[in-house]
Design a protein around this motif. Structure first.
Motif, short mmCIF file in Angstrom:
data_model
loop_
_atom_site.label_atom_id
_atom_site.label_comp_id
_atom_site.label_asym_id
_atom_site.label_seq_id
_atom_site.Cartn_x
_atom_site.Cartn_y
_atom_site.Cartn_z
N VAL A 267 11.92 -15.25 -46.39
CA VAL A 267 10.79 -15.83 -45.61
C VAL A 267 11.28 -16.69 -44.70
O VAL A 267 11.93 -17.42 -44.76
CB VAL A 267 9.68 -16.69 -46.38
CG1 VAL A 267 8.73 -17.46 -45.63
CG2 VAL A 267 8.97 -15.75 -47.74
N LEU A 268 10.89 -16.42 -43.38
CA LEU A 268 11.23 -17.34 -42.13
C LEU A 268 9.81 -18.28 -41.95
O LEU A 268 8.88 -17.82 -42.22
CB LEU A 268 11.32 -16.44 -40.90
CG LEU A 268 12.53 -15.43 -40.88
CD1 LEU A 268 12.27 -14.70 -39.55
CD2 LEU A 268 13.80 -15.98 -41.03
N ALA A 269 10.37 -19.44 -41.61
CA ALA A 269 9.25 -20.50 -41.68
C ALA A 269 10.04 -21.71 -40.41
O ALA A 269 11.10 -21.76 -40.22
CB ALA A 269 8.63 -21.10 -42.73
N ARG A 270 9.08 -22.39 -39.90
CA ARG A 270 9.57 -23.66 -39.12
C ARG A 270 10.29 -24.59 -39.94
O ARG A 270 11.26 -25.12 -39.55
CB ARG A 270 8.41 -24.19 -38.30
CG ARG A 270 8.00 -23.32 -37.14
CD ARG A 270 8.98 -23.43 -36.07
NE ARG A 270 8.56 -22.32 -34.78
CZ ARG A 270 9.43 -21.89 -33.97
NH1 ARG A 270 10.87 -22.62 -33.90
NH2 ARG A 270 9.01 -21.32 -33.03
N THR A 271 9.59 -24.94 -41.16
CA THR A 271 10.29 -25.86 -42.19
C THR A 271 11.07 -25.00 -43.32
O THR A 271 10.31 -24.17 -43.77
CB THR A 271 9.57 -26.91 -42.44
OG1 THR A 271 8.49 -26.07 -43.48
CG2 THR A 271 8.99 -27.52 -41.29
N CYS A 272 12.16 -25.62 -43.77
CA CYS A 272 12.74 -24.89 -44.78
C CYS A 272 11.90 -25.08 -46.26
O CYS A 272 11.72 -24.07 -47.12
CB CYS A 272 14.24 -25.53 -45.05
SG CYS A 272 15.22 -24.28 -46.01
N MET A 273 11.21 -26.33 -46.28
CA MET A 273 10.30 -26.36 -47.41
C MET A 273 9.42 -25.44 -47.54
O MET A 273 8.92 -24.84 -48.84
CB MET A 273 9.73 -27.76 -47.25
CG MET A 273 8.62 -28.13 -48.37
SD MET A 273 7.99 -29.89 -48.37
CE MET A 273 7.12 -29.87 -46.69
N HIS A 274 8.70 -25.09 -46.52
CA HIS A 274 7.58 -23.95 -46.56
C HIS A 274 8.19 -22.61 -46.71
O HIS A 274 7.57 -21.86 -47.51
CB HIS A 274 6.89 -23.99 -45.32
CG HIS A 274 5.79 -25.14 -45.36
ND1 HIS A 274 6.14 -26.54 -44.66
CD2 HIS A 274 4.68 -25.37 -45.78
CE1 HIS A 274 5.06 -27.22 -44.87
NE2 HIS A 274 4.31 -26.71 -45.72
N ALA A 275 9.25 -22.50 -46.20
CA ALA A 275 10.07 -20.95 -46.36
C ALA A 275 10.31 -20.93 -48.01
O ALA A 275 10.34 -20.03 -48.54
CB ALA A 275 11.50 -21.08 -45.46
N ASP A 276 10.81 -21.98 -48.63
CA ASP A 276 11.34 -22.17 -50.09
C ASP A 276 9.97 -21.92 -50.86
O ASP A 276 10.06 -20.95 -51.88
CB ASP A 276 12.03 -23.42 -50.01
CG ASP A 276 12.56 -23.60 -51.52
OD1 ASP A 276 12.91 -22.40 -52.12
OD2 ASP A 276 13.00 -24.48 -52.08
N ALA A 277 9.09 -22.75 -50.67
CA ALA A 277 7.99 -22.28 -51.49
C ALA A 277 7.02 -21.08 -51.45
O ALA A 277 6.78 -20.42 -52.43
CB ALA A 277 6.73 -23.45 -51.12
N TRP A 278 7.06 -20.51 -50.12
CA TRP A 278 6.37 -19.42 -49.77
C TRP A 278 7.04 -17.99 -50.50
O TRP A 278 6.92 -16.89 -50.98
CB TRP A 278 6.13 -19.09 -48.41
CG TRP A 278 4.77 -19.91 -48.27
CD1 TRP A 278 4.67 -20.88 -47.32
CD2 TRP A 278 3.40 -19.20 -48.75
NE1 TRP A 278 3.29 -21.00 -47.30
CE2 TRP A 278 2.58 -20.12 -48.17
CE3 TRP A 278 3.03 -18.14 -49.52
CZ2 TRP A 278 1.13 -19.92 -48.57
CZ3 TRP A 278 1.66 -18.00 -49.80
CH2 TRP A 278 0.76 -19.16 -49.13
#
Length: 328
Positions: A267-278
């Motif tokens: 998953v790509l995201a602006r924050t790594c926290m959200h990429a990790d969780a998703w």
């Protein structure tokens, strides 16, 4: 816009800082000029990831997370702002993913031998962990971020391993930015986040691992420019039960390890926290529900599925054309 040759030359050093943490290693690759104090930067990066580990590790008995786990139901526990931020984000993703991501799976993780309590599955603990339990989410855990505290409304065991490493990468990026770094790549295990591009103007090239147990091979390459990427898969830590591969990631709906056709999700995201969780949520959700969930959320995601004919890619958003194949 790419740097000019003179700008790139002025910021031509390519340095990598690294150290141990959370049973793995953190690293930061930095393009910068000679004015940056690399020794001081390394100290601050190490302190940032160590703080996350000390606050949120389920392996450290004195971590803030474990203090909350040990607290009686209904008792308020003072927690650092960082831990509350991650708990809040975890509960948010739990709600948005219909429970595919759940920070309240610590009992399952330990029962199956993937946690700090035991190193092999325990049948009695598994039976106990699979018993019906009160609803979790905001109903089971109450946060008061303004007051710096949380309390359990049910006998929960929290585990933030599906989100804390990504958060640690975000903390590393904050350190890099405080030091004035404009071109860097921060990494912790399979979670990475780019600060800008390389000084040359080229994006940061990140390898996507081929999801095969015991084989460290590159499946493809993803280019990052001020983005984070995280991958969750079933090929690093797993159990085999007959012909089934049971991943170390828990499916909170089934109250059992993940067992589906998804080999990995990126998953790509602006924050790594959200990429990790998703990435964790989509791995748990599986190929059908996970793909629909990613589409509904507008996520940039790449699924690698195990099929009879081999690995099959399904990509969405910026990963819709999949990762660029690795040469060879």
């Amino acid at each position: 816009m790419p740097k000019t040759s003179s700008e790139a030359a002025a910021m031509g050093r390519h340095s990598t800082l690294h150290g141990p943490t959370m049973g793995t290693r953190w690293s930061a690759t930095v393009d910068t000029d000679s004015r940056l104090d690399l020794a001081a930067l390394r100290v601050d990066l190490a302190a940032a990831v160590a703080q996350v580990d000390e606050q949120m590790s389920p392996w450290k008995p004195d971590s803030d997370l474990m203090r909350l786990n040990r607290a009686p139901v209904g008792t308020w526990v003072d927690l650092p702002a960082e831990t509350l931020e991650v708990l809040d984000s975890a509960l948010d993703v739990q709600g948005l993913s219909a429970g595919a991501f759940d920070p309240c799976v610590g009992d399952l993780v330990d029962a199956w031998g993937f946690g700090a309590v035991r190193d092999a599955p325990d049948a009695a603990a598994i039976r106990a962990a699979r018993q019906p339990r009160p609803p979790t989410g905001q109903g089971g855990l109450e946060l008061e971020r303004s007051a710096g505290r949380a309390r359990k409304r049910a006998p929960l065991q929290l585990d933030l391993c599906g989100i804390a490493k990504g958060y640690a990468v975000d903390r590393m990026v904050a350190v890099l930015q405080r030091h004035g770094v404009r071109h860097a790549l921060a990494a912790l295990d399979g979670e990475l986040r780019a600060v800008g591009r390389q000084a040359s103007g080229a994006p940061w090239a990140v390898a996507l691992e081929r999801p095969e147990a015991g084989l460290r091979a590159v499946h493809g390459v993803i280019e990052l420019d001020d983005l984070a990427v995280a991958t969750s898969g079933d090929y690093r830590r797993f159990l085999r039960v007959g012909d089934a591969r049971l991943a170390h990631t828990m499916d909170p709906r089934r109250r059992a390890p993940v067992n589906n056709a998804v080999a990995s999700v990126t998953v790509l995201a602006r924050t790594c926290m959200h990429a990790d969780a998703w990435a964790t949520a989509l791995l748990v959700a599986g190929p059908d529900e996970g793909l629909a969930m990613a589409q509904g959320m507008g996520l940039d995601a790449l699924f690698l599925l195990r099929r009879a004919e081999g690995l099959v890619e399904l990509g969405l958003g910026r990963l819709g054309e999949s990762a660029e194949p690795a040469n060879g």
